[in-house]
Design a protein around this motif. Structure first.
Motif, PDB file in Angstrom:
ATOM      1  N   TYR A  67      -1.558   3.596  -8.667  1.00  0.00           N
ATOM      2  CA  TYR A  67      -2.211   4.856  -8.833  1.00  0.00           C
ATOM      3  C   TYR A  67      -2.303   5.712  -7.347  1.00  0.00           C
ATOM      4  O   TYR A  67      -2.764   4.904  -6.571  1.00  0.00           O
ATOM      5  N   TYR A 114       1.326   6.196 -11.468  1.00  0.00           N
ATOM      6  CA  TYR A 114       0.482   7.213 -12.061  1.00  0.00           C
ATOM      7  C   TYR A 114       0.110   8.005 -10.889  1.00  0.00           C
ATOM      8  O   TYR A 114      -0.436   7.651  -9.653  1.00  0.00           O
ATOM      9  N   LEU A 141       0.176   7.397 -21.044  1.00  0.00           N
ATOM     10  CA  LEU A 141      -0.900   6.299 -20.462  1.00  0.00           C
ATOM     11  C   LEU A 141      -1.593   5.387 -21.228  1.00  0.00           C
ATOM     12  O   LEU A 141      -2.109   4.460 -21.130  1.00  0.00           O
TER      13      LEU A 141
END
Length: 510
Positions: A67, A114, A141
């Motif tokens: 992330y 992400y 997601l």
């Protein structure tokens, strides 16, 4: 009976006891779509749906998911959607340069990445099996149509890999296990006195040592999470007032931002006598601690630790015995790193380095066995920090043995910055040091010998650095010199270079 520790234990308790309570108040100004107010039941749904989506994408136990994101409810949910399904979360500092992010993605072997919407253009060429934009690609997601594959918890499995600057030019991936996370969260919550009457404000980036473990600790106690995307002193005060915030974690620069905003606040400062602000990254000046208590009316708690220790090693909280002390005297006691947290042993070796043993100490550095062996030699974690234990048993950090500058709570490798500066054709020699700063704790100063005939200016060199690395890693000042102090073998004598800037101070960190 031995039941393996797991990050899932914290969310499981929230779902069992506080399912209908508001668990998360997402940042309303997310650039794509805020998730708004979420119950803990909804947070559990997000985690399960993400785990199911990772199943669909073909990720197995131990696979890495990165992330690159500001604080958000989606990132918070990933601590369970990723880690809680046996995968490994790689939270990346969104302030890093493109090259630095690319290195971390490749080095960690993250197959799914992400990205925050603000970063999608800058990071458009990342190489990974799957790259998605948070808030814009939510179908990629979450999968709500199937249950995720069950994962049998393994407390010694790596839960997260957190990259931190060290003594080398490349960051190291700190492997934090489920056992590390569990121990840190429980002991941190105990020392901070967390209850289900608290409200937590995420002033601290969640990528930074997993938000110091607060996502887990607060969830397990049913505490509402107030997500703050970008730090602003006045906005922190507004969130405290609006949501009844009672606890937050912060680097000294965040404390300074709140103190700077306080004089312009109309009416009584919110949170007086109810807010606890937990500070680490670098010890702030004594007068800052005194100001927090006098001007804000907030309780100041000092901790010390590293990403490698999950992070809590020591804690310094106001004691009953100090209640009658004068504010300055009490503040002077609070700037110490503190006493060992429960389950932590700290000692100082013969060279003055702080060593630690605990269940919060990292498993190792990802794919760097030699670095791991050095850091964990002789059964102790070698922090690289110098310190002493005073007559009251409190650890005081006095110097930094490894070449790291802590500015605004962020670790910066001086070697990394030196490498960038030295790549400039007009630079013949360079030494990068940390110098004391009232706001940031330390700032980065470059001492530079220019190439013969060069007309390079300070601002030109600073701008050059900002084009190569994250802006916070660039020097804030440059001093040109004719020569730099070196040993007979040619090694830079940084202690001599630092000395004039730290003259008159007891400690060589700020």
């Amino acid at each position: 009976m031995i039941v393996p520790f797991s990050v899932n234990d914290f969310l499981a308790r929230a779902l069992a006891v506080y399912a209908e309570r508001t668990g998360v108040i997402d940042e309303p100004n997310q650039p794509a779509a805020s998730l708004g107010d979420l119950s803990y039941a909804r947070l559990g749904e997000l985690a399960r749906a993400q785990a199911a989506k990772l199943d669909q994408l073909g990720l197995g136990v131990g696979d890495r998911v990165a992330y690159v994101s500001h604080n958000s409810a989606r990132l918070l949910a990933a601590f369970w959607g990723v880690c809680g399904s046996g995968r490994v979360l790689v939270p990346v500092n969104f302030r890093l340069s493109v090259d630095e992010v690319r290195y971390i993605i490749e080095h960690s072997g993250s197959s799914v990445v992400y990205i925050d919407p603000e970063l999608k253009d800058a990071l458009s060429d990342l190489k990974a099996d799957h790259v998605f934009v948070l808030g814009e690609d939510d179908d990629d997601l979450y999968d709500y149509d199937r249950e995720p594959r069950p994962w049998e918890p393994d407390e010694n499995a790596t839960a997260t890999i957190n990259y931190t600057s060290g003594t080398t030019a490349r960051p190291k991936g700190v492997q934090i296990t489920h056992r590390n996370i569990w121990t840190n969260a429980v002991t941190f919550a105990l020392h901070a006195g967390v209850t289900d009457r608290d409200v937590y404000l995420h002033t601290l980036p969640m990528f930074h040592a997993n938000g110091w473990g607060m996502p887990f600790a607060m969830t397990g106690m049913g505490v509402p999470h107030v997500v703050l995307r970008k730090v602003d002193g006045a906005e922190i005060l507004r969130r405290v007032e609006k949501h009844g915030v009672t606890v937050m974690c912060a680097a000294p620069a965040v404390v300074a931002a709140v103190l700077d905003a306080a004089p312009d606040w109309e009416g009584e400062i919110p949170g007086r006598d109810t807010v606890r602000i937990i500070v680490a990254g670098a010890p702030p000046p004594t007068k800052t601690v005194a100001r927090v208590e006098a001007e804000l009316g907030w309780e100041f708690i000092q901790i010390y630790g590293l990403t490698e220790t999950s992070p809590l090693l020591t804690v310094n909280r106001r004691r009953q015995e100090w209640d009658d002390l004068e504010p300055e005297e009490r503040a002077h006691k609070l700037v110490r790193a503190g006493t060992p947290a429960i389950g932590v042993t700290v000692k100082i070796d013969d060279e003055g380095e702080v060593l630690a043993r605990s269940n919060v100490v990292l498993e190792g550095y990802w794919d760097q066995p030699e670095e791991s062996a050095v850091a964990l030699r002789d059964g102790w974690f070698h922090t690289g920090d110098g310190g002493v234990i005073d007559d009251e048993g409190y650890l005081v950090i006095s110097d930094r043995k490894k070449d790291v500058i802590i500015t605004g709570g962020e670790n910066v490798s001086s070697i990394e910055v030196e490498d960038v500066i030295f790549s400039h054709p007009d630079v013949a020699e360079v030494a990068v040091i940390g110098v004391p700063d009232e706001k940031w704790g330390e700032t980065i100063k470059a001492l530079v010998v220019k190439a013969e005939g060069s007309e390079l200016t300070e601002q030109e060199l600073i701008d050059y650095c900002k084009s190569k690395v994250a802006r916070y890693k660039a020097p804030s000042s440059v001093e040109f010199r004719d020569v730099l102090a070196r040993t007979a073998t040619g090694k830079l004598q940084k202690f001599k270079l630092r000395a004039p800037f730290w003259e008159g101070r007891e400690r060589q960190v700020n």
